[in-house]
Design a protein around this motif. Structure first.
Motif, PDB file in Angstrom:
ATOM      1  N   GLU A  60       0.831  -1.203   0.000  1.00  0.00           N
ATOM      2  CA  GLU A  60       0.000   0.000   0.000  1.00  0.00           C
ATOM      3  C   GLU A  60       0.868   1.257   0.000  1.00  0.00           C
ATOM      4  O   GLU A  60       0.554   2.243  -0.679  1.00  0.00           O
ATOM      5  CB  GLU A  60      -0.910  -0.004   1.231  1.00  0.00           C
ATOM      6  CG  GLU A  60      -2.026  -1.019   1.152  1.00  0.00           C
ATOM      7  CD  GLU A  60      -3.021  -0.896   2.295  1.00  0.00           C
ATOM      8  OE1 GLU A  60      -4.192  -1.248   2.100  1.00  0.00           O
ATOM      9  OE2 GLU A  60      -2.609  -0.433   3.387  1.00  0.00           O
ATOM     10  N   SER A  64       0.985   4.155  -3.072  1.00  0.00           N
ATOM     11  CA  SER A  64       0.570   5.529  -2.782  1.00  0.00           C
ATOM     12  C   SER A  64       1.645   6.564  -3.109  1.00  0.00           C
ATOM     13  O   SER A  64       1.413   7.765  -2.954  1.00  0.00           O
ATOM     14  CB  SER A  64       0.190   5.650  -1.304  1.00  0.00           C
ATOM     15  OG  SER A  64       1.320   5.463  -0.470  1.00  0.00           O
ATOM     16  N   ALA A  66       4.016   8.970  -5.405  1.00  0.00           N
ATOM     17  CA  ALA A  66       3.810   9.685  -6.669  1.00  0.00           C
ATOM     18  C   ALA A  66       4.558   9.013  -7.815  1.00  0.00           C
ATOM     19  O   ALA A  66       4.099   9.003  -8.952  1.00  0.00           O
ATOM     20  CB  ALA A  66       4.244  11.144  -6.518  1.00  0.00           C
ATOM     21  N   PHE A 110      -2.667  -2.611 -10.582  1.00  0.00           N
ATOM     22  CA  PHE A 110      -1.729  -1.523 -10.884  1.00  0.00           C
ATOM     23  C   PHE A 110      -0.654  -1.993 -11.852  1.00  0.00           C
ATOM     24  O   PHE A 110      -0.313  -1.297 -12.820  1.00  0.00           O
ATOM     25  CB  PHE A 110      -1.095  -1.020  -9.590  1.00  0.00           C
ATOM     26  CG  PHE A 110       0.029  -0.053  -9.787  1.00  0.00           C
ATOM     27  CD1 PHE A 110      -0.232   1.294 -10.033  1.00  0.00           C
ATOM     28  CD2 PHE A 110       1.347  -0.474  -9.744  1.00  0.00           C
ATOM     29  CE1 PHE A 110       0.808   2.194 -10.233  1.00  0.00           C
ATOM     30  CE2 PHE A 110       2.395   0.420  -9.943  1.00  0.00           C
ATOM     31  CZ  PHE A 110       2.120   1.762 -10.188  1.00  0.00           C
ATOM     32  N   SER A 140      -4.849   1.234  -2.359  1.00  0.00           N
ATOM     33  CA  SER A 140      -4.701   2.689  -2.248  1.00  0.00           C
ATOM     34  C   SER A 140      -5.950   3.344  -2.844  1.00  0.00           C
ATOM     35  O   SER A 140      -6.723   2.695  -3.549  1.00  0.00           O
ATOM     36  CB  SER A 140      -3.441   3.173  -2.970  1.00  0.00           C
ATOM     37  OG  SER A 140      -3.523   2.892  -4.364  1.00  0.00           O
ATOM     38  N   GLU A 141      -6.135   4.621  -2.561  1.00  0.00           N
ATOM     39  CA  GLU A 141      -7.282   5.351  -3.097  1.00  0.00           C
ATOM     40  C   GLU A 141      -6.885   6.799  -3.315  1.00  0.00           C
ATOM     41  O   GLU A 141      -5.975   7.304  -2.656  1.00  0.00           O
ATOM     42  CB  GLU A 141      -8.472   5.271  -2.139  1.00  0.00           C
ATOM     43  CG  GLU A 141      -8.195   5.847  -0.763  1.00  0.00           C
ATOM     44  CD  GLU A 141      -9.359   5.678   0.197  1.00  0.00           C
ATOM     45  OE1 GLU A 141     -10.434   5.239  -0.253  1.00  0.00           O
ATOM     46  OE2 GLU A 141      -9.190   5.984   1.388  1.00  0.00           O
ATOM     47  N   GLU A 142      -7.568   7.457  -4.225  1.00  0.00           N
ATOM     48  CA  GLU A 142      -7.320   8.873  -4.489  1.00  0.00           C
ATOM     49  C   GLU A 142      -8.255   9.731  -3.649  1.00  0.00           C
ATOM     50  O   GLU A 142      -9.451   9.450  -3.545  1.00  0.00           O
ATOM     51  CB  GLU A 142      -7.521   9.194  -5.973  1.00  0.00           C
ATOM     52  CG  GLU A 142      -6.399   8.691  -6.860  1.00  0.00           C
ATOM     53  CD  GLU A 142      -6.491   9.280  -8.267  1.00  0.00           C
ATOM     54  OE1 GLU A 142      -7.415  10.082  -8.522  1.00  0.00           O
ATOM     55  OE2 GLU A 142      -5.645   8.913  -9.098  1.00  0.00           O
ATOM     56  N   VAL A 143      -7.705  10.757  -3.047  1.00  0.00           N
ATOM     57  CA  VAL A 143      -8.494  11.743  -2.308  1.00  0.00           C
ATOM     58  C   VAL A 143      -8.016  13.116  -2.752  1.00  0.00           C
ATOM     59  O   VAL A 143      -6.968  13.249  -3.384  1.00  0.00           O
ATOM     60  CB  VAL A 143      -8.332  11.589  -0.781  1.00  0.00           C
ATOM     61  CG1 VAL A 143      -8.859  10.244  -0.308  1.00  0.00           C
ATOM     62  CG2 VAL A 143      -6.874  11.765  -0.364  1.00  0.00           C
ATOM     63  N   THR A 144      -8.781  14.135  -2.443  1.00  0.00           N
ATOM     64  CA  THR A 144      -8.370  15.493  -2.787  1.00  0.00           C
ATOM     65  C   THR A 144      -8.068  16.277  -1.523  1.00  0.00           C
ATOM     66  O   THR A 144      -8.562  15.957  -0.433  1.00  0.00           O
ATOM     67  CB  THR A 144      -9.472  16.234  -3.559  1.00  0.00           C
ATOM     68  OG1 THR A 144     -10.591  16.458  -2.689  1.00  0.00           O
ATOM     69  CG2 THR A 144      -9.918  15.435  -4.782  1.00  0.00           C
ATOM     70  N   GLU A 147     -11.242  17.507   0.021  1.00  0.00           N
ATOM     71  CA  GLU A 147     -11.976  16.534   0.838  1.00  0.00           C
ATOM     72  C   GLU A 147     -11.362  16.409   2.227  1.00  0.00           C
ATOM     73  O   GLU A 147     -12.081  16.346   3.235  1.00  0.00           O
ATOM     74  CB  GLU A 147     -11.967  15.168   0.137  1.00  0.00           C
ATOM     75  CG  GLU A 147     -12.801  15.119  -1.140  1.00  0.00           C
ATOM     76  CD  GLU A 147     -12.540  13.852  -1.943  1.00  0.00           C
ATOM     77  OE1 GLU A 147     -13.343  13.578  -2.842  1.00  0.00           O
ATOM     78  OE2 GLU A 147     -11.539  13.150  -1.660  1.00  0.00           O
TER      79      GLU A 147
END
Length: 338
Positions: A60, A64, A66, A110, A140-144, A147
């Motif tokens: 994980e 995550s 970049a 991925f 993993s997940e995308e967040v802003t 948020e």
């Protein structure tokens, strides 16, 4: 200028007694770490669960970044699949299995999207599936940023400054839902490799609670007013190396502070009750409560309902410069080799 106080050292006999007591207690702690950690390999369910947690956290973590690259952590993924198969064979299927399989699935997806499908690992993972899905997540997940800010938009300094060590409590039982929410807050605490080794053992029934609190020496004058007592522990079975021998205290301390903030957020009063005790008292607590030898007792927390008006210690904090060292100068490096 010397910082030593002009206090004479105790007689040699007293020093030897203190040294022997310290050594005996250190040996007690060291033996328990040796018995329950997996320094010499995973021997039990919790050891294997910890190794799985370390492996899936590594994946994980990598997903995550970049600059995440296909193929990164492949050896860890293969070992995770092996450990997972061993765990299923020995311990059956539970949340540990579901989360690890979700993480491996995310890792395979991925890599496939990046042009590295990893068919051997995919086939190995497929043999571990059983079709069950309770909704747990992994990977993993995308967040802003928006948020995160929207959900975390509180004046935390004001919140923290409004917390006091409470030693006056109101009558009545504590709402179990408030206790559950406070523990859920504590579960969000960071932990080494997301091993989540901590547990809150909580008593609210008056008689058992008073028997537990009687073993703690810092509740005189208010212990009989408490609505509950929590004993925070960290499982030694989740640690591996000699370098990790103190990590349970670190993770447990963060969990305990988060639990105290959780009580505060629920409108309850709470007070930290230290558990700096000898091995004899530690054994008494375990004999009374059934807390296993593998659990490192971090601290107790007394809590209860707040009265409408109460008196609290000022507990003035020291000046900020005694807690903050910002950009402290580094020592000059030694002469380079060669």
């Amino acid at each position: 200028m010397s910082r030593e106080l002009p206090e004479p050292a105790p007689p040699i006999a007293a020093r030897l007694r203190k040294a022997a007591e310290l050594a005996a207690n250190m040996l007690y702690d060291g033996r328990r770490y040796w018995r329950h950690s997996f320094t010499c390999g995973a021997r039990g369910k919790e050891n294997l669960r910890a190794r799985i947690a370390i492996g899936l956290h590594f994946l994980e973590y990598g997903l995550s970044l970049a600059g995440a690259q296909p193929g990164h952590g492949l050896d860890k993924a293969r070992q995770l699949a092996v450990d997972l198969g061993t765990y299923i064979d020995r311990c059956g299927r539970d949340a540990t299995v579901e989360i690890a399989l979700k993480t491996l699935a995310a890792y395979l997806a991925f890599n496939a999207a990046g042009g590295s499908p990893l068919p051997d690992l995919a086939a190995q993972v497929e043999t571990l599936r059983d079709g069950g899905d309770s909704g747990l997540r992994g990977g993993s997940e995308e967040v802003t940023a928006g948020e995160i800010r929207a959900r975390g938009q509180i004046d935390f300094l004001a919140f923290a400054e409004a917390r006091h060590s409470i030693r006056q409590f109101g009558p009545g039982p504590v709402d179990p839902e408030k206790i559950a929410r406070a523990v859920r807050v504590a579960q969000q605490s960071p932990s080494s490799c997301n091993r989540q080794t901590c547990r809150a053992w909580i008593w609210t029934d008056p008689l058992p609670m008073q028997r537990v609190i009687a073993l703690q020496n810092g509740n005189r004058g208010f212990g009989d007013q408490l609505g509950g007592v929590a004993v925070v522990t960290s499982d030694l079975a989740h640690w591996e190396t000699a370098a990790e021998r103190y990590q349970g205290w670190v993770d447990g301390g963060m969990f305990a502070m988060s639990l105290a903030y959780g009580f505060h957020a629920e409108g309850l009063g709470a007070v930290m009750l230290n558990w700096s005790v000898t091995r004899q008292r530690d054994r008494e607590l375990r004999a009374l409560t059934g807390i296993p030898d593998s659990s490192l007792v971090i601290t107790m927390i007394g809590f209860g309902n707040l009265p409408e008006r109460l008196t609290v210690p000022v507990s003035q904090r020291k000046p900020l410069d005694l807690a903050l060292a910002l950009n402290a100068p580094l020592k000059r490096e030694g002469r380079a080799a060669g």
